[in-house]
Design a protein around this motif. Sequence first.
Motif, PDB file in Angstrom:
ATOM      1  N   LEU A 118     -18.688  39.156-105.445  1.00 19.23           N
ATOM      2  CA  LEU A 118     -17.337  39.411-105.939  1.00 19.23           C
ATOM      3  C   LEU A 118     -16.666  40.437-105.042  1.00 19.23           C
ATOM      4  N   HIS A 122     -12.804  37.111-101.833  1.00 13.22           N
ATOM      5  CA  HIS A 122     -13.501  36.007-102.495  1.00 13.22           C
ATOM      6  C   HIS A 122     -12.784  35.596-103.779  1.00 13.22           C
ATOM      7  N   PHE A 123     -12.265  36.573-104.501  1.00 13.72           N
ATOM      8  CA  PHE A 123     -11.546  36.262-105.737  1.00 13.72           C
ATOM      9  C   PHE A 123     -10.290  35.441-105.445  1.00 13.72           C
ATOM     10  N   MET A 173     -19.211  34.839-110.036  1.00 14.03           N
ATOM     11  CA  MET A 173     -18.774  36.134-109.515  1.00 14.03           C
ATOM     12  C   MET A 173     -18.728  37.203-110.599  1.00 14.03           C
ATOM     13  N   PHE A 174     -18.410  36.777-111.831  1.00 15.73           N
ATOM     14  CA  PHE A 174     -18.281  37.746-112.915  1.00 15.73           C
ATOM     15  C   PHE A 174     -19.514  37.802-113.820  1.00 15.73           C
ATOM     16  N   SER A 179     -22.934  42.012-106.247  1.00 17.98           N
ATOM     17  CA  SER A 179     -21.684  42.474-105.644  1.00 17.98           C
ATOM     18  C   SER A 179     -21.712  43.967-105.340  1.00 17.98           C
TER      19      SER A 179
END
Length: 245
Positions: A118, A122-123, A173-174, A179
Amino acid sequence: MSNFNQSPAQSIISSSSRFLAGYVLVSLGVLLAAGGGSWDITNHLLNKPETFFAFPHAVLYSGAGAVVTGSVILFRTSRHTGKIIRPIKLIVAGTIMLVVAGPIDFAWHSAYGLDGLLSPPHFVLVSSMIVSSAGALAGMVYHGSMAFREPRRPLIIVGMLPMWLAASGMVDMFSLPFSHTGHFNFDPPPVLAVAVATLTFPFLMSLVGTSSSTLAGRRFGMVSAVGGAFIATNMLTSIVPNNAL
């Protein structure tokens, strides 16, 4: 045959075919980008050294090039017909985000080296893929019904798969603790990560399955085809590159 010699029905089918070609190119581009992104995630998990010019990045941005090309085709065809529908507006918005994400990612790697799963670039990148693929799928449904009366199965698979992969990447990612780098710690809190993964993945799978079946007219095998394509893509991008498996 020129447009002046075509009947109204032929003209609609002809323009719909051009639109469908653009949508398919956008979807395949997002699929390629999502596959490259998944491969990149695998490299992150294995702590492989990388730069902006790593091979997974090359695959990812080759897909981005296909998305841009498809967007140009759709925009020019829309200008010719005199109407830009909402799915194409979504695709254009997603493409702009995608183009912006590239330089941001390059600058981020240049400044900080290896980034986490993350990160701001990337987001933006994954968000652009979700928006673009959603627009492409909606456009396939809209123009596919004009050209074929109902969307064809291959179009549904091509449209649904990249959106599923991109959305899964956003959930990853979350929810995954990969990260934390030497410069930043974007790892989600453990409780939040568990909640996101536990709630979002089942919802996403149910949404994709229900939508695929509905778009295919409840025909047998559609959900299995989309699910099989999803599994195969993940195997090629997550398992095959991992020498430890």
